[in-house]
Design a protein around this motif. Structure first.
Motif, PDB file in Angstrom:
ATOM      1  N   ILE A   3      -3.234 -24.492  -5.513  1.00 17.73           N
ATOM      2  CA  ILE A   3      -2.667 -25.299  -6.591  1.00 17.73           C
ATOM      3  C   ILE A   3      -1.675 -24.457  -7.385  1.00 17.73           C
ATOM      4  O   ILE A   3      -1.702 -23.233  -7.340  1.00 17.73           O
ATOM      5  N   LYS A   4      -0.838 -25.150  -8.118  1.00 20.59           N
ATOM      6  CA  LYS A   4       0.042 -24.516  -9.099  1.00 20.59           C
ATOM      7  C   LYS A   4      -0.350 -25.135 -10.433  1.00 20.59           C
ATOM      8  O   LYS A   4      -0.359 -26.364 -10.570  1.00 20.59           O
ATOM      9  N   ALA A   5      -0.711 -24.293 -11.406  1.00 19.82           N
ATOM     10  CA  ALA A   5      -1.225 -24.819 -12.672  1.00 19.82           C
ATOM     11  C   ALA A   5      -0.624 -24.092 -13.861  1.00 19.82           C
ATOM     12  O   ALA A   5      -0.314 -22.903 -13.781  1.00 19.82           O
ATOM     13  N   LYS A   6      -0.487 -24.839 -14.951  1.00 23.64           N
ATOM     14  CA  LYS A   6      -0.112 -24.288 -16.253  1.00 23.64           C
ATOM     15  C   LYS A   6      -1.095 -24.866 -17.255  1.00 23.64           C
ATOM     16  O   LYS A   6      -1.456 -26.042 -17.173  1.00 23.64           O
ATOM     17  N   ALA A   7      -1.510 -24.038 -18.199  1.00 18.56           N
ATOM     18  CA  ALA A   7      -2.433 -24.512 -19.230  1.00 18.56           C
ATOM     19  C   ALA A   7      -2.177 -23.765 -20.524  1.00 18.56           C
ATOM     20  O   ALA A   7      -1.689 -22.627 -20.516  1.00 18.56           O
ATOM     21  N   GLU A   8      -2.493 -24.420 -21.620  1.00 17.59           N
ATOM     22  CA  GLU A   8      -2.472 -23.785 -22.932  1.00 17.59           C
ATOM     23  C   GLU A   8      -3.799 -24.121 -23.595  1.00 17.59           C
ATOM     24  O   GLU A   8      -4.151 -25.294 -23.717  1.00 17.59           O
ATOM     25  N   PHE A  37      -1.715 -14.615 -11.185  1.00 17.02           N
ATOM     26  CA  PHE A  37      -2.198 -15.032 -12.506  1.00 17.02           C
ATOM     27  C   PHE A  37      -1.249 -14.514 -13.574  1.00 17.02           C
ATOM     28  O   PHE A  37      -0.882 -13.344 -13.559  1.00 17.02           O
ATOM     29  N   LYS A  38      -0.908 -15.353 -14.511  1.00 14.98           N
ATOM     30  CA  LYS A  38      -0.176 -14.915 -15.701  1.00 14.98           C
ATOM     31  C   LYS A  38      -0.939 -15.458 -16.905  1.00 14.98           C
ATOM     32  O   LYS A  38      -0.997 -16.669 -17.108  1.00 14.98           O
ATOM     33  N   PHE A  39      -1.568 -14.578 -17.652  1.00 14.52           N
ATOM     34  CA  PHE A  39      -2.292 -14.944 -18.867  1.00 14.52           C
ATOM     35  C   PHE A  39      -1.605 -14.260 -20.039  1.00 14.52           C
ATOM     36  O   PHE A  39      -1.307 -13.074 -19.960  1.00 14.52           O
ATOM     37  N   LYS A  40      -1.373 -14.966 -21.104  1.00 13.66           N
ATOM     38  CA  LYS A  40      -0.855 -14.361 -22.334  1.00 13.66           C
ATOM     39  C   LYS A  40      -1.675 -14.923 -23.484  1.00 13.66           C
ATOM     40  O   LYS A  40      -1.737 -16.134 -23.676  1.00 13.66           O
ATOM     41  N   THR A  41      -2.312 -14.046 -24.226  1.00 18.93           N
ATOM     42  CA  THR A  41      -3.122 -14.451 -25.376  1.00 18.93           C
ATOM     43  C   THR A  41      -2.516 -13.830 -26.620  1.00 18.93           C
ATOM     44  O   THR A  41      -2.206 -12.638 -26.641  1.00 18.93           O
ATOM     45  N   GLU A  44      -1.442 -16.912 -33.665  1.00 19.97           N
ATOM     46  CA  GLU A  44      -0.411 -17.610 -34.425  1.00 19.97           C
ATOM     47  C   GLU A  44      -1.114 -18.292 -35.598  1.00 19.97           C
ATOM     48  O   GLU A  44      -1.892 -19.232 -35.397  1.00 19.97           O
ATOM     49  N   ASP A  45      -0.860 -17.787 -36.791  1.00 22.31           N
ATOM     50  CA  ASP A  45      -1.568 -18.243 -37.998  1.00 22.31           C
ATOM     51  C   ASP A  45      -3.066 -18.054 -37.790  1.00 22.31           C
ATOM     52  O   ASP A  45      -3.493 -16.961 -37.490  1.00 22.31           O
ATOM     53  N   ASN A  46      -3.856 -19.102 -37.912  1.00 22.55           N
ATOM     54  CA  ASN A  46      -5.311 -18.976 -37.750  1.00 22.55           C
ATOM     55  C   ASN A  46      -5.760 -19.435 -36.360  1.00 22.55           C
ATOM     56  O   ASN A  46      -6.916 -19.777 -36.160  1.00 22.55           O
ATOM     57  N   ARG A  47      -4.846 -19.406 -35.390  1.00 23.22           N
ATOM     58  CA  ARG A  47      -5.163 -19.869 -34.043  1.00 23.22           C
ATOM     59  C   ARG A  47      -4.999 -18.750 -33.016  1.00 23.22           C
ATOM     60  O   ARG A  47      -4.138 -17.893 -33.155  1.00 23.22           O
ATOM     61  N   VAL A  48      -5.849 -18.795 -32.002  1.00 21.29           N
ATOM     62  CA  VAL A  48      -5.708 -17.944 -30.828  1.00 21.29           C
ATOM     63  C   VAL A  48      -5.211 -18.855 -29.710  1.00 21.29           C
ATOM     64  O   VAL A  48      -5.808 -19.897 -29.431  1.00 21.29           O
ATOM     65  N   ILE A  49      -4.106 -18.463 -29.094  1.00 17.13           N
ATOM     66  CA  ILE A  49      -3.492 -19.283 -28.055  1.00 17.13           C
ATOM     67  C   ILE A  49      -3.445 -18.474 -26.765  1.00 17.13           C
ATOM     68  O   ILE A  49      -3.007 -17.317 -26.765  1.00 17.13           O
ATOM     69  N   THR A  50      -3.910 -19.082 -25.699  1.00 16.27           N
ATOM     70  CA  THR A  50      -3.802 -18.477 -24.375  1.00 16.27           C
ATOM     71  C   THR A  50      -2.979 -19.412 -23.505  1.00 16.27           C
ATOM     72  O   THR A  50      -3.298 -20.593 -23.382  1.00 16.27           O
ATOM     73  N   LYS A  51      -1.928 -18.853 -22.920  1.00 16.15           N
ATOM     74  CA  LYS A  51      -1.104 -19.604 -21.976  1.00 16.15           C
ATOM     75  C   LYS A  51      -1.376 -19.043 -20.583  1.00 16.15           C
ATOM     76  O   LYS A  51      -1.423 -17.827 -20.400  1.00 16.15           O
ATOM     77  N   VAL A  52      -1.560 -19.955 -19.651  1.00 15.33           N
ATOM     78  CA  VAL A  52      -1.934 -19.579 -18.293  1.00 15.33           C
ATOM     79  C   VAL A  52      -0.936 -20.185 -17.304  1.00 15.33           C
ATOM     80  O   VAL A  52      -0.598 -21.368 -17.415  1.00 15.33           O
ATOM     81  N   LYS A  53      -0.510 -19.372 -16.343  1.00 21.22           N
ATOM     82  CA  LYS A  53       0.234 -19.852 -15.181  1.00 21.22           C
ATOM     83  C   LYS A  53      -0.485 -19.289 -13.961  1.00 21.22           C
ATOM     84  O   LYS A  53      -0.861 -18.107 -13.943  1.00 21.22           O
ATOM     85  N   TYR A  54      -0.653 -20.129 -12.960  1.00 26.33           N
ATOM     86  CA  TYR A  54      -1.437 -19.701 -11.803  1.00 26.33           C
ATOM     87  C   TYR A  54      -0.957 -20.398 -10.541  1.00 26.33           C
ATOM     88  O   TYR A  54      -0.604 -21.572 -10.557  1.00 26.33           O
ATOM     89  N   LEU A  61      -9.083 -19.931 -10.196  1.00 21.71           N
ATOM     90  CA  LEU A  61      -8.647 -20.330 -11.533  1.00 21.71           C
ATOM     91  C   LEU A  61      -9.839 -20.700 -12.401  1.00 21.71           C
ATOM     92  O   LEU A  61      -9.922 -20.285 -13.562  1.00 21.71           O
ATOM     93  N   ILE A  62     -10.776 -21.438 -11.851  1.00 23.42           N
ATOM     94  CA  ILE A  62     -11.972 -21.844 -12.606  1.00 23.42           C
ATOM     95  C   ILE A  62     -12.760 -20.612 -13.046  1.00 23.42           C
ATOM     96  O   ILE A  62     -13.193 -20.524 -14.195  1.00 23.42           O
ATOM     97  N   VAL A  63     -12.916 -19.652 -12.168  1.00 22.85           N
ATOM     98  CA  VAL A  63     -13.639 -18.410 -12.512  1.00 22.85           C
ATOM     99  C   VAL A  63     -12.918 -17.661 -13.628  1.00 22.85           C
ATOM    100  O   VAL A  63     -13.535 -17.188 -14.584  1.00 22.85           O
ATOM    101  N   ALA A  64     -11.586 -17.560 -13.525  1.00 19.22           N
ATOM    102  CA  ALA A  64     -10.813 -16.838 -14.547  1.00 19.22           C
ATOM    103  C   ALA A  64     -10.898 -17.532 -15.900  1.00 19.22           C
ATOM    104  O   ALA A  64     -11.055 -16.870 -16.942  1.00 19.22           O
ATOM    105  N   LEU A  65     -10.823 -18.851 -15.925  1.00 21.52           N
ATOM    106  CA  LEU A  65     -10.934 -19.586 -17.194  1.00 21.52           C
ATOM    107  C   LEU A  65     -12.340 -19.467 -17.775  1.00 21.52           C
ATOM    108  O   LEU A  65     -12.501 -19.340 -18.997  1.00 21.52           O
ATOM    109  N   ASP A  66     -13.348 -19.465 -16.926  1.00 22.29           N
ATOM    110  CA  ASP A  66     -14.721 -19.260 -17.385  1.00 22.29           C
ATOM    111  C   ASP A  66     -14.865 -17.871 -18.009  1.00 22.29           C
ATOM    112  O   ASP A  66     -15.481 -17.716 -19.072  1.00 22.29           O
TER     113      ASP A  66
END
Length: 81
Positions: A3-8, A37-41, A44-54, A61-66
């Protein structure tokens, strides 16, 4: 199946200080990932944001997100003490 996936993924906290500490703790885990895998965490203000490309097998992918969610939980538990 490949698969090709992007997530935030966004976590919100009571303060920027907490978010910054959690983002810093989790971003270290993102440094030795395979090239597909491309993960960036970041904070931003009071939020933690993780962007994922895979690109690859969905199971990996499921294991990495877990692992990411587990790492966030550990960081939260440490900060609460």
């Amino acid at each position: 199946m490949k698969i090709k996936a992007k997530a935030e993924i966004v976590w919100e906290y009571k303060s920027e200080e907490i978010a910054r500490a959690i983002a810093g703790a989790v971003d270290v885990d993102n440094s030795n990932l395979p090239k597909n895998f491309k993960f960036k965490t970041y904070c931003e203000d009071n939020r933690v944001i993780t962007k994922v490309k895979y690109l690859g097998e969905i199971e990996s992918l499921i294991v990495a997100l877990d692992d990411l969610v587990f790492s966030i939980k550990i960081a939260e538990d440490v900060i609460e003490k």
